[in-house]
Every structure is written in C-alpha cells, then in structure tokens.
Design a protein around this motif. Structure first.
Motif, PDB file in Angstrom:
ATOM      1  N   LYS A 126      39.160 -30.029  13.257  1.00 12.03           N
ATOM      2  CA  LYS A 126      38.507 -28.753  12.947  1.00 12.03           C
ATOM      3  C   LYS A 126      37.406 -28.499  13.977  1.00 12.03           C
ATOM      4  O   LYS A 126      36.743 -29.421  14.437  1.00 12.03           O
ATOM      5  CB  LYS A 126      37.905 -28.775  11.548  1.00 12.03           C
ATOM      6  CG  LYS A 126      38.961 -28.806  10.461  1.00 12.03           C
ATOM      7  CD  LYS A 126      38.333 -28.751   9.089  1.00 12.03           C
ATOM      8  CE  LYS A 126      39.439 -28.762   8.049  1.00 12.03           C
ATOM      9  NZ  LYS A 126      38.913 -28.578   6.703  1.00 12.03           N
TER      10      LYS A 126
ATOM     11  N   PHE B 107      33.887 -26.205  14.639  1.00 13.36           N
ATOM     12  CA  PHE B 107      32.825 -25.475  13.955  1.00 13.36           C
ATOM     13  C   PHE B 107      31.977 -24.719  14.964  1.00 13.36           C
ATOM     14  O   PHE B 107      31.935 -25.071  16.143  1.00 13.36           O
ATOM     15  CB  PHE B 107      31.928 -26.453  13.174  1.00 13.36           C
ATOM     16  CG  PHE B 107      32.680 -27.196  12.104  1.00 13.36           C
ATOM     17  CD1 PHE B 107      32.834 -26.660  10.837  1.00 13.36           C
ATOM     18  CD2 PHE B 107      33.256 -28.424  12.373  1.00 13.36           C
ATOM     19  CE1 PHE B 107      33.536 -27.338   9.856  1.00 13.36           C
ATOM     20  CE2 PHE B 107      33.949 -29.116  11.402  1.00 13.36           C
ATOM     21  CZ  PHE B 107      34.096 -28.574  10.133  1.00 13.36           C
ATOM     22  N   ASP B 108      31.293 -23.675  14.489  1.00 13.99           N
ATOM     23  CA  ASP B 108      30.368 -22.966  15.372  1.00 13.99           C
ATOM     24  C   ASP B 108      29.009 -23.655  15.330  1.00 13.99           C
ATOM     25  O   ASP B 108      28.826 -24.666  14.646  1.00 13.99           O
ATOM     26  CB  ASP B 108      30.279 -21.481  15.015  1.00 13.99           C
ATOM     27  CG  ASP B 108      29.526 -21.178  13.725  1.00 13.99           C
ATOM     28  OD1 ASP B 108      29.054 -22.116  13.050  1.00 13.99           O
ATOM     29  OD2 ASP B 108      29.404 -19.986  13.385  1.00 13.99           O
TER      30      ASP B 108
ATOM     31  N   VAL C  86      29.765 -23.220  10.684  1.00 17.77           N
ATOM     32  CA  VAL C  86      30.866 -22.438  10.105  1.00 17.77           C
ATOM     33  C   VAL C  86      32.156 -22.808  10.840  1.00 17.77           C
ATOM     34  O   VAL C  86      32.172 -22.894  12.065  1.00 17.77           O
ATOM     35  CB  VAL C  86      30.591 -20.921  10.227  1.00 17.77           C
ATOM     36  CG1 VAL C  86      31.757 -20.102   9.708  1.00 17.77           C
ATOM     37  CG2 VAL C  86      29.296 -20.561   9.502  1.00 17.77           C
ATOM     38  N   GLU C  87      33.219 -23.015  10.066  1.00 18.24           N
ATOM     39  CA  GLU C  87      34.493 -23.389  10.684  1.00 18.24           C
ATOM     40  C   GLU C  87      35.070 -22.224  11.487  1.00 18.24           C
ATOM     41  O   GLU C  87      35.181 -21.106  10.998  1.00 18.24           O
ATOM     42  CB  GLU C  87      35.495 -23.833   9.619  1.00 18.24           C
ATOM     43  CG  GLU C  87      36.763 -24.396  10.212  1.00 18.24           C
ATOM     44  CD  GLU C  87      37.733 -24.929   9.166  1.00 18.24           C
ATOM     45  OE1 GLU C  87      38.932 -24.998   9.497  1.00 18.24           O
ATOM     46  OE2 GLU C  87      37.306 -25.257   8.051  1.00 18.24           O
ATOM     47  N   ILE C  88      35.426 -22.516  12.747  1.00 16.48           N
ATOM     48  CA  ILE C  88      36.037 -21.521  13.635  1.00 16.48           C
ATOM     49  C   ILE C  88      37.547 -21.608  13.555  1.00 16.48           C
ATOM     50  O   ILE C  88      38.238 -20.604  13.453  1.00 16.48           O
ATOM     51  CB  ILE C  88      35.592 -21.729  15.099  1.00 16.48           C
ATOM     52  CG1 ILE C  88      34.118 -21.389  15.257  1.00 16.48           C
ATOM     53  CG2 ILE C  88      36.441 -20.911  16.057  1.00 16.48           C
ATOM     54  CD1 ILE C  88      33.557 -21.636  16.650  1.00 16.48           C
ATOM     55  N   GLY C  89      38.084 -22.816  13.635  1.00 19.81           N
ATOM     56  CA  GLY C  89      39.525 -22.997  13.646  1.00 19.81           C
ATOM     57  C   GLY C  89      39.887 -24.457  13.777  1.00 19.81           C
ATOM     58  O   GLY C  89      39.068 -25.343  13.505  1.00 19.81           O
TER      59      GLY C  89
ATOM     60  N   SER D 164      42.689 -19.888  15.390  1.00 23.19           N
ATOM     61  CA  SER D 164      41.646 -19.321  14.545  1.00 23.19           C
ATOM     62  C   SER D 164      42.192 -18.057  13.904  1.00 23.19           C
ATOM     63  O   SER D 164      42.396 -17.049  14.582  1.00 23.19           O
ATOM     64  CB  SER D 164      40.406 -18.997  15.377  1.00 23.19           C
ATOM     65  OG  SER D 164      39.419 -18.389  14.586  1.00 23.19           O
TER      66      SER D 164
ATOM     67  N   THR E 270      28.482 -18.609  17.765  1.00 17.54           N
ATOM     68  CA  THR E 270      28.778 -18.338  16.357  1.00 17.54           C
ATOM     69  C   THR E 270      30.255 -17.973  16.224  1.00 17.54           C
ATOM     70  O   THR E 270      30.920 -17.638  17.207  1.00 17.54           O
ATOM     71  CB  THR E 270      27.918 -17.183  15.812  1.00 17.54           C
ATOM     72  OG1 THR E 270      28.253 -15.991  16.523  1.00 17.54           O
ATOM     73  CG2 THR E 270      26.433 -17.493  15.952  1.00 17.54           C
ATOM     74  N   LYS E 271      30.756 -17.993  15.005  1.00 16.60           N
ATOM     75  CA  LYS E 271      32.154 -17.609  14.758  1.00 16.60           C
ATOM     76  C   LYS E 271      32.365 -16.158  15.157  1.00 16.60           C
ATOM     77  O   LYS E 271      33.397 -15.811  15.746  1.00 16.60           O
ATOM     78  CB  LYS E 271      32.533 -17.828  13.294  1.00 16.60           C
ATOM     79  CG  LYS E 271      33.982 -17.426  13.002  1.00 16.60           C
ATOM     80  CD  LYS E 271      34.467 -17.951  11.705  1.00 16.60           C
ATOM     81  CE  LYS E 271      35.854 -17.559  11.312  1.00 16.60           C
ATOM     82  NZ  LYS E 271      36.786 -17.074  12.282  1.00 16.60           N
TER      83      LYS E 271
ATOM     84  N   PHE F   5      32.763 -15.993  18.842  1.00 14.34           N
ATOM     85  CA  PHE F   5      34.067 -16.535  19.209  1.00 14.34           C
ATOM     86  C   PHE F   5      35.157 -15.490  18.938  1.00 14.34           C
ATOM     87  O   PHE F   5      36.003 -15.232  19.802  1.00 14.34           O
ATOM     88  CB  PHE F   5      34.359 -17.819  18.422  1.00 14.34           C
ATOM     89  CG  PHE F   5      35.688 -18.436  18.739  1.00 14.34           C
ATOM     90  CD1 PHE F   5      35.856 -19.242  19.852  1.00 14.34           C
ATOM     91  CD2 PHE F   5      36.789 -18.206  17.911  1.00 14.34           C
ATOM     92  CE1 PHE F   5      37.091 -19.806  20.141  1.00 14.34           C
ATOM     93  CE2 PHE F   5      38.027 -18.757  18.194  1.00 14.34           C
ATOM     94  CZ  PHE F   5      38.175 -19.567  19.317  1.00 14.34           C
ATOM     95  N   ASP F   6      35.134 -14.891  17.755  1.00 14.53           N
ATOM     96  CA  ASP F   6      36.137 -13.871  17.396  1.00 14.53           C
ATOM     97  C   ASP F   6      36.083 -12.684  18.354  1.00 14.53           C
ATOM     98  O   ASP F   6      37.126 -12.144  18.738  1.00 14.53           O
ATOM     99  CB  ASP F   6      35.933 -13.401  15.953  1.00 14.53           C
ATOM    100  CG  ASP F   6      36.256 -14.469  14.931  1.00 14.53           C
ATOM    101  OD1 ASP F   6      36.981 -15.455  15.267  1.00 14.53           O
ATOM    102  OD2 ASP F   6      35.809 -14.339  13.768  1.00 14.53           O
TER     103      ASP F   6
END
Length: 152
Positions: free
Chosen positions: A92, A94-95, A99-102, A116, A140-141, A144-145
């Motif tokens: 896994k 995380f950011d 928080v889990e990213i993928g 993700s 942060t997620k 990333f998104d």
C-alpha cells in the motif's frame, strides 16, 4: 603563638569534658547518654515531600513522558528514502498525511506501477519514502489524483 593555640584548645576541652561526662552519666536525661527533650518532639526528614509536591512531581514526570512519546511518534512517522527492495507488489502507498493513495501493482526497473482507483500510473522509485506506516509519497492524495488526471 603556640601557647595561645594550646590555651585555646585547653579552654575548649574544659567546656567539652564536663558536658560529655554529664551526657554519659545520664544526668537529667531519660537514659544513659540521652538528651532531654522539652515540648513536642518530631523527627524531621528533610527529604520528606508534601502531598502537593509529590503530585506536582508526578504531573511533571507525566508531562515529560507524554512529550517524549510525542517526539518518538513524530520521529517514527518521519519519512526516509525507500529502497528498491521496499517496493513490492501489493504494498500500500500512503500520502504525506497517512491517507491511502493506492497499491503497487508491479515493479519494473526503477519505477513502480501504482493503481489508485480507476487509474494506473508509473511512479519513479526515487519518489517513494518510507516510515513506520509503510511506503509513501511526499504529496497529498488530492495532489496525486490531480497529477494522474493531468497525465491522462
């Protein structure tokens, strides 16, 4: 000068010897060599602390332990560079806020393919960090998104 010193010591002995004899004979005391106590007697322990002092000391100790625990936790969350061997399939990601990213789908040379949501993106191996929670990216997620959406 010598006679003054000897006379001075003689005067001290003249006072000390009768006092010593009185103390040893038990004259006026409760037993041999015991002093006479007048009024209320109480032994004084200069190391004795009041309840308030003990409570304050305990509170200070607890505060220091809590502060140290916070420092230890912050230290364990601090990221360090991840090694290539840390990048394994199924790990896994995380950011920086935890928080889990993928999840790593595969590792290919110097990059890892991260899945993700509905997106899959290759991330350079040197972009990964690691702390006690596992692998992470320094963003942060949401960031990333946004990067993934911009790349597609």
């Amino acid at each position: 000068m010598k006679s003054a010193i000897i006379t001075g010591f003689a005067g001290v002995w003249a006072i000390a010897i009768p006092s010593l004899a009185l103390a040893q004979s038990g004259g006026g005391g409760t037993g041999p060599g015991m002093p006479v106590l007048v009024g209320e007697s109480r032994s004084v322990d200069f190391n004795e602390k009041t309840m308030d002092e003990r409570a304050r000391d305990a509170a200070e100790r607890d505060a220091l332990q809590k502060q140290q625990k916070g420092k230890d936790e912050a230290r364990s969350l601090r990221a360090r560079p991840a090694r290539l061997k840390d990048l394994v399939e199924g790990a896994k990601i995380f950011d920086k806020k935890g928080v889990e990213i993928g999840t790593i789908q595969s590792v290919d040379g110097n990059s890892a393919v991260v899945a993700s949501g509905d997106s899959v993106v290759a991330v350079p191996a040197d972009a990964f960090g690691k702390n006690r929670n596992g692998l992470m990216l320094a963003m942060t997620k949401a960031q990333f998104d946004k990067l993934v959406a911009g790349a597609q």
